[in-house]
Design an enzyme around this catalytic site. Structure first.
Site, PDB file in Angstrom:
ATOM      1  CG  ASP A 326     -40.415 -46.699  -7.874  1.00  0.00           C
ATOM      2  OD1 ASP A 326     -40.934 -47.351  -8.789  1.00  0.00           O
ATOM      3  OD2 ASP A 326     -40.477 -47.016  -6.680  1.00  0.00           O
ATOM      4  CG  ASP A 634     -42.393 -46.342  -2.854  1.00  0.00           C
ATOM      5  OD1 ASP A 634     -43.259 -47.039  -3.435  1.00  0.00           O
ATOM      6  OD2 ASP A 634     -42.150 -45.164  -3.167  1.00  0.00           O
ATOM      7  CG  ASP A 638     -43.726 -50.981  -5.288  1.00  0.00           C
ATOM      8  OD1 ASP A 638     -44.310 -51.123  -6.377  1.00  0.00           O
ATOM      9  OD2 ASP A 638     -43.499 -49.874  -4.764  1.00  0.00           O
TER      10      ASP A 638
HETATM   11  P1  ATP Z   1     -43.276 -43.501  -9.105  1.00  0.00           P
HETATM   12  O1  ATP Z   1     -42.773 -43.373  -7.711  1.00  0.00           O
HETATM   13  O2  ATP Z   1     -43.706 -44.854  -9.509  1.00  0.00           O
HETATM   14  O3  ATP Z   1     -42.471 -42.766 -10.115  1.00  0.00           O
HETATM   15  P2  ATP Z   1     -45.631 -41.872  -8.861  1.00  0.00           P
HETATM   16  O4  ATP Z   1     -45.435 -41.329  -7.528  1.00  0.00           O
HETATM   17  O5  ATP Z   1     -45.705 -40.954 -10.007  1.00  0.00           O
HETATM   18  O6  ATP Z   1     -44.652 -42.889  -9.253  1.00  0.00           O
HETATM   19  P3  ATP Z   1     -48.097 -42.940  -8.038  1.00  0.00           P
HETATM   20  O7  ATP Z   1     -47.846 -42.484  -6.672  1.00  0.00           O
HETATM   21  O8  ATP Z   1     -48.613 -44.296  -8.292  1.00  0.00           O
HETATM   22  O9  ATP Z   1     -46.855 -42.835  -8.899  1.00  0.00           O
HETATM   23  O10 ATP Z   1     -49.050 -41.856  -8.713  1.00  0.00           O
HETATM   24  C1  ATP Z   1     -49.635 -42.090  -9.948  1.00  0.00           C
HETATM   25  C2  ATP Z   1     -50.515 -40.931 -10.328  1.00  0.00           C
HETATM   26  O11 ATP Z   1     -51.564 -40.815  -9.370  1.00  0.00           O
HETATM   27  C3  ATP Z   1     -49.805 -39.586 -10.321  1.00  0.00           C
HETATM   28  O12 ATP Z   1     -49.272 -39.286 -11.587  1.00  0.00           O
HETATM   29  C4  ATP Z   1     -50.916 -38.617  -9.946  1.00  0.00           C
HETATM   30  O13 ATP Z   1     -51.600 -38.171 -11.108  1.00  0.00           O
HETATM   31  C5  ATP Z   1     -51.855 -39.461  -9.105  1.00  0.00           C
HETATM   32  N1  ATP Z   1     -51.664 -39.199  -7.676  1.00  0.00           N
HETATM   33  C6  ATP Z   1     -50.523 -39.241  -6.982  1.00  0.00           C
HETATM   34  N2  ATP Z   1     -50.717 -38.942  -5.696  1.00  0.00           N
HETATM   35  C7  ATP Z   1     -52.021 -38.702  -5.548  1.00  0.00           C
HETATM   36  C8  ATP Z   1     -52.878 -38.338  -4.445  1.00  0.00           C
HETATM   37  N3  ATP Z   1     -52.389 -38.178  -3.230  1.00  0.00           N
HETATM   38  N4  ATP Z   1     -54.180 -38.170  -4.677  1.00  0.00           N
HETATM   39  C9  ATP Z   1     -54.679 -38.337  -5.906  1.00  0.00           C
HETATM   40  N5  ATP Z   1     -53.951 -38.673  -6.957  1.00  0.00           N
HETATM   41  C10 ATP Z   1     -52.636 -38.857  -6.823  1.00  0.00           C
END
Ligand code: ATP
Length: 893
Positions: A326, A634, A638
Site C-alpha cells: 500500500d 489493513d 484486504d
Molecule cells: P492505500 O493505503 O491503498 O495507498 P489510500 O489510503 O489512498 O490507499 P483509500 O483509503 O482507499 O486509499 O482512499 C481512496 C481515496 O478515497 C483517496 O484517494 C481519497 O480521495 C478518498 N478518501 C480517503 N479517505 C477519505 C475519507 N475519509 N472521506 C472521503 N474520502 C476519502
C-alpha cells in the site's frame, strides 16, 4: 440479564457507568480485580511431568536404551550409566527447549493480541482487549473484532458478522433501540454485539455487559479449537529426513550384526557396534537447534518491528520475488496537510506544517483574507463537518485522532478560524454514510438551524464528478458540462502531478417535502464545490529500501486507492516507477481476467485507484507468473488477498483485527522499510540453518563411514558409542547453535531470491556434506590405524586418538561451514559465539581425556604430546585440503 430489553439509562445505572465519560481509571482497575481478565480459559498446558516423559518417545532414546541394556549385559556398567545420564540430559534439554519455544509463541500472541478503544475518565484510549471490564464504554469500526459482549448505544451504518456464534456469514445490521421480544436468539439481538464477532461496516459504541467466560463466546469456548503448532516446510522436510535416517540406521545395525556373524566376531560387540552406528547416523541435536534458531530469529525480527505470526513465514520471506505494498502510511508518512485549494478555476495555497492549525492563505503568492472568500469558506466548513478527525494539543504538540486525510481537511478549516463544535451548534448531523475504500467517498445529511436539510459529500474527485451534475464556477452553480469537466480534470491532474492527494467536496439541498435515505439517491445529483490538494510526504527510508529490494531481485509494486497521477508522482520519487514500467488503474483492472493480467503484470509498477477487492486478482496473476508474493493490507476487504499471498503482511498501527489475523507478518511501525529488513533477516536465518545442517550432517557421515570402513577392513572399532554420543551431543551442540546466529557472508540482499522449490541440500550443500564427511571419516580412521601401528595392543589409546581427531576435525570444519564460498574468504574469528563455543568444546574434550576419574567412563587414555601433531594434521585435512580443491575448481571454472 436482559440488557437487550433495557434502555441506555437502565444499562448505565446497572453498571454504574456513563456513556459520556466511561469508567474512571481507578474503578476500571477495581473491576479488573473483581471480574478478572477478559479472556477465555485456555486449554490446560501439558503438565511438566508429562512433557518431560514425552521426551522419551523418541526413536533415538529407544536406541540408546537398547545400548544401556547391552552395556549392562556386557558388564560395562560405567557405559550403561553414562549413556543413561546422556539420555536424561537430552530429555531435560528437549523439555526446556519446548517450554522456551512455547514461551516465545505466547509472547508473540500477546504482542499481536487485539486492542480495544475504550472511554476512561472521558478520554478515548487504547487498551489490550483482555483489560476490558463490565461497564466500560467502547467504540469499534469496520475491521475490528468486538472485544467483549456489548449493549450498543450508537450505530453508524453498523454491520457485524456473527458467524463464530451463529454460523451465519451474512452481516447483521445493528440498532440501538431496546428490543420488545422477550427471548430473542443471539442472531436477533440487534442492539447487542458479541465478543469475537467482526465489524464489517460502519462504526458504533456500546457498554460492555459481559467479559471473559461470562460472554456468549465464553459459553461455547470449550468447542473452540486450541492453538495449533505450525511447523515450517523446512522442519517438515527435516522430519522426513529423520525418518529416512532411522530406516538407514536400522538397516545398518542389521547389516553389521550379519557381517559380524559372517566374520565370526563376538556377537555382543557387534550388536553394540550396530547400536553405535545407529547413534552415529542420527543427528540428535538437529531438530532442537532448528527450533531454537527459528525462535531466536523471530525474536530478532521483533526488535526490527516485524512480528512473525506464522513461523513458516521466516522461511518464505527469503523466497519473495515481489512485494506489493500500500502507498498511504506504508510508503508515505500518513501525515497529511492541505496545501492547495481549487474552486472554479481559482487556486489558493495554504502554508503551515503537520497538524498545527496555524497557517495563512494565499492567492498567486499574495496573502488573502479568507473571511471574504465565500465559496472557499463553504468548502472549508463542509470539509470540517463531514469529518470525524480530532486535533488535540499535548505537550505543545498537535496530535491527530482519526483519519489523516480527514485531519488535513479539519486543520485547513481551523487555519481559517473555524471550530467544529461551534459549527455543529448550527448544523446538526441527521444521518451518515461512512467512508469505504470501494466507494471512495462519504456523505452526511445535515440540518441547519432553519430546519433546511442538505447533503455534504466528500471523496475522490473522479468519483464525485460521476455523481455530480453541477459545479461551482465564478461563484455560481453551473451545469457540469464537458467544458467544466475538462477544467476540473486539468485541475485534478495539475494537483496530482505535484504528488498531492486530491479530495473533492460537494453538496446538494434536499427539498423540504422530501426524505431520502437510499445511499445512491443521497449521493447523486450533487454540486461540486472544489478540490483540496493534500501533501503526504514519502517516508525517507523507503527509497533506499526499494533500491535494496531491487538489488536483491525483488520487485516493489505500489497499490493504492489514490489517484493515478498522484501515485505515479510518488512512485517516481521512490524509484518504483520508471520510464518503461506500466501504471494500471482500478477500472482497467476490473475489466481484466486474471489470465489477461498475467500477460502484462511483470511490467506493472503501480496499481492506482484500486479497491481492496482487486488485490486478490493481482496476487493471483503474479503467482500465475511463478512469483512468490508478499502483499500488505489493513482493512477488512484486504483479508482475502493477504491470505492468498505467500506472505500476507498487515499493519500494526492502522491494521484491522481481521487483516492481522489473516497475515503471517505484522509490521509494528506500518513501514515498508520493515518488510525489507524482515526479508533480509529471513534470508540470513535460512542461510544459517544451512550452515549448521552441513556441520551436523557431515559429522554424522564421518562417524558412520569410519565405523563401516573399520568393519569392512576387519579392524577393531575406532570409536565406542560413548564417543559418538559425546561428539553428537556435546562437541557439536554449541558450535551448531553459534552457526545459527552467525553474521551473513557478504550482503544477503545482493543475491537473487532463493527458488522456493529448492531443497535444503541445493547449491552444493549435499556435495559438501558428503565430501567433508567422507574426508573426516578417512582421517579419523587413518589416525586410528597409525596409532594402532605405533602402539600395538593399546586399543583404548588408539580409540582416544581417533575420538580426538574426529572432534578436532569437526571443530576446524565448523569455520568452513560459515562460508558458502570458501574458508579463506572470511575472518574466522568474527563470530565471537562460535569462537567461545569451539573453545568450550575443546576444553570439555580435554577434561574427559586428562581428568583421571573420567577416563574409565569415557574410555579415554591421556594422549602423549607427540601424537597431537598427528591429530592436528589429520584434523586439518578435510577442511583445508578440500576447501582448497573447491576454491581451485571454482576459480578455474
Ligand atoms: P492505500 O493505503 O491503498 O495507498 P489510500 O489510503 O489512498 O490507499 P483509500 O483509503 O482507499 O486509499 O482512499 C481512496 C481515496 O478515497 C483517496 O484517494 C481519497 O480521495 C478518498 N478518501 C480517503 N479517505 C477519505 C475519507 N475519509 N472521506 C472521503 N474520502 C476519502
Amino acid at each position: 440479564m436482559k440488557y437487550h430489553a433495557m434502555n441506555m439509562g437502565e444499562v448505565e445505572k446497572e453498571f454504574n457507568t456513563s456513556i459520556l465519560d466511561g469508567l474512571t481509571d481507578s474503578e476500571a482497575k477495581k473491576r479488573l480485580e473483581q471480574y478478572g481478565y477478559n479472556e477465555l480459559e485456555k486449554h490446560k498446558k501439558q503438565s511438566d511431568l508429562l512433557l518431560f516423559l514425552s521426551q522419551f518417545k523418541d526413536f533415538l532414546v529407544i536406541v540408546l536404551l537398547v545400548a544401556v541394556i547391552l552395556s549392562l549385559l556386557l558388564g560395562e556398567y560405567a557405559d550403561a550409566i553414562t549413556i543413561l545420564a546422556i539420555v536424561i540430559l537430552n530429555a531435560f534439554l528437549g523439555f526446556f527447549q519446548e517450554r522456551k519455544a512455547e514461551k516465545a509463541l505466547e509472547a508473540l500472541q500477546k504482542l499481536s493480541a487485539p486492542h480495544a478503544n475504550v472511554l476512561r475518565d472521558g478520554e478515548w484510549i487504547k487498551v489490550d482487549s483482555r483489560e476490558l471490564v463490565p461497564g466500560d464504554v467502547i467504540r469499534f469500526s469496520s475491521g475490528d473484532r468486538i472485544g467483549a459482549d456489548v449493549r450498543i448505544f450508537e450505530s453508524i451504518s453498523l454491520e457485524i458478522e456473527e458467524s463464530p456464534l451463529t454460523g451465519e456469514s451474512i452481516p447483521v445490521e445493528k440498532t440501538t433501540e431496546p428490543l420488545k421480544e422477550p427471548e430473542p436468539g443471539i442472531g436477533d439481538m440487534k442492539n447487542m454485539a458479541f465478543m469475537g464477532t467482526l465489524v464489517t461496516r460502519g462504526s458504533g459504541k456500546g457498554i460492555v455487559v459481559g467479559t471473559g467466560m461470562k460472554t456468549e463466546m465464553g459459553k461455547i469456548s470449550g468447542l473452540m479449537q486450541g492453538t495449533q503448532k505450525i511447523e515450517t516446510p523446512l522442519q517438515r522436510r527435516l522430519q522426513q529426513l529423520g525418518k529416512i535416517l532411522i530406516v538407514v540406521a536400522a538397516a545398518l545395525t542389521i547389516l553389521v550384526v550379519l557381517i559380524g556373524i559372517i566374520q565370526d566376531r563376538d556377537f555382543y560387540t557387534m550388536l553394540l557396534t550396530g547400536v553405535s552406528l545407529a547413534v552415529a547416523v542420527i543427528p540428535e541435536g538437529l531438530p532442537a537447534i532448528v527450533t531454537v534458531v527459528l525462535s531466536l530469529g523471530v525474536t530478532r525480527m521483533i526488535k526490527k518491528n516485524a512480528i512473525v505470526r506464522k513461523l513458516p513465514a521466516v522461511e518464505t520471506l527469503g523466497t519473495a520475488t515481489v512485494i506489493c505494498s500500500d502507498k498511504t502510511g506504508t510508503m508515505t508518512q500518513n501525515k497529511m496537510t492541505v496545501t492547495h485549494l481549487w474552486i472554479g478555476g481559482k487556486t489558493w495555497t495554504v502554508d503551515g506544517t503537520g497538524y498545527s492549525p496555524e497557517g495563512a492563505f494565499y492567492h498567486e503568492g499574495s496573502p488573502v483574507e479568507v473571511r471574504k472568500e465565500k465559496m472557499l469558506l463553504q468548502m472549508l466548513t463542509y470539509g470540517m463537518i463531514c469529518n470525524h478527525a480530532k486535533i488535540k494539543k499535548k505537550d505543545n504538540e498537535y496530535m491527530l485522532v482519526g483519519s489523516p486525510t480527514e485531519g488535513a481537511l479539519l486543520v485547513a478549516a481551523m487555519k481559517a478560524g473555524f471550530d467544529r463544535n461551534e459549527l455543529l451548534k448550527e448544523y446538526q448531523i441527521v444521518k451518515e454514510y461512512p467512508f469505504d475504500s470501494t466507494r471512495k467517498m462519504m456523505s452526511m445529511i445535515i440540518e441547519d438551524s432553519a430546519g433546511k436539510q442538505f447533503v455534504i459529500a466528500k471523496g475522490a474527485p473522479d468519483v464525485l464528478t460521476q455523481v455530480s451534475s453541477k459545479m461551482i464556477w465564478d461563484g455560481k452553480e453551473e451545469a457540469l458540462t464537458d467544458k467544466l469537466k475538462n477544467a476540473l480534470h486539468s485541475a485534478i491532474e495539475e494537483l496530482a502531478s505535484q504528488a498531492l492527494r486530491t479530495m473533492a467536496i460537494a453538496f446538494k439541498e434536499i427539498p423540504a417535502n422530501k426524505t431520502v435515505t437510499d445511499v445512491h439517491e443521497v449521493e447523486n445529483g450533487l454540486t461540486l464545490i472544489g478540490l483540496q490538494g493534500i501533501i503526504d510526504p514519502p517516508r525517507p527510508e523507503v527509497k533506499s529500501a526499494v533500491e535494496k529490494c531491487k538489488d536483491a531481485g525483488i520487485k516493489t509494486v505500489m497499490i493504492t486507492g489514490d489517484h493515478l497521477i498522484t501515485a505515479k508522482a510518488i512512485a517516481s520519487q521512490l524509484g518504483i516507477h520508471q520510464e518503461n514500467s506500466k501504471i494500471i488503474d482500478g477500472k482497467t483492472l476490473a475489466k481484466m481476467s486474471v489470465k489477461e493480467l498475467e500477460e502484462i503484470v511483470d511490467e506493472v509498477a503501480v496499481f492506482a485507484r484500486v479497491s481492496p477487492e482487486h488485490k486478490l486478482k493481482i496476487v493471483q496473476a503474479l503467482q500465475g507468473k511463478g512469483h512468490v508474493v508478499a502483499m500488505t493490507g489493513d482493512g477488512v476487504n484486504d483479508a482475502p488477498a493477504i491470505k492468498a499471498a505467500d506472505i500476507g503482511i498487515s499493519m500494526g498501527i492502522t491494521g484491522s483485527d481481521v487483516a492481522k489475523e489473516s497475515s503471517s507478518l505484522i509490521l509494528l511501525d506500518d513501514n515498508f522499510a520493515t518488510i525489507e529488513s524482515a526479508i533480509e533477516e529471513g534470508r540470513n536465518i535460512y542461510e544459517n540453518i544451512r550452515k549448521f545442517i552441513r556441520y551436523l550432517l557431515a559429522s554424522n557421515v564421518g562417524e558412520m563411514l569410519v565405523m563401516i570402513f573399520a568393519i569392512i577392513l576387519a579392524l577393531p572399532l575406532p570409536l565406542v558409542p560413548i564417543h559418538i554420543l559425546w561428539v553428537n551431543l556435546i562437541t557439536d551442540g554449541l558450535p551448531a547453535m553459534a552457526l545459527g546466529v552467525d553474521q551473513p557472508e557478504g550482503d544477503v540482499m545482493k543475491s537473487k531470491p532463493r527458488d522456493p522449490k529448492e531443497g535444503i541440500f541445493a547449491r552444493g550443500l549435499g556435495w559438501k556434506i558428503i565430501s567433508r564427511g567422507l574426508a573426516i571419516g578417512i582421517v579419523t580412521l587413518a589416525a586410528f590405524m597409525v596409532t594402532l601401528h605405533n602402539h600395538p595392543n593399546e586399543l583404548e589409546y588408539a580409540q582416544t586418538v581417533a575420538f580426538t581427531t574426529l572432534v578436532m576435525a569437526q571443530l576446524i570444519h565448523v569455520f568452513d561451514c560459515r562460508c558458502e564460498k570458501n574458508i579463506f574468504s572470511r575472518n574466522p574469528f568474527k563470530n565471537q559465539f562460535l569462537v567461545w563455543a569451539v573453545l568450550s568444546s575443546i576444553a570439555l574434550m580435554l577434561i574427559v581425556i586428562y581428568i583421571p576419574p573420567l577416563q574409565p567412563i569415557f574410555k579415554t587414555v591421556p594422549i602423549q604430546f607427540a601424537d597431537w601433531a598427528l591429530i592436528m594434521l589429520m584434523a586439518a585435512i578435510p577442511t583445508f585440503l578440500l576447501g582448497g580443491i573447491d576454491a581451485f575448481i571454482k576459480k578455474n571454472r
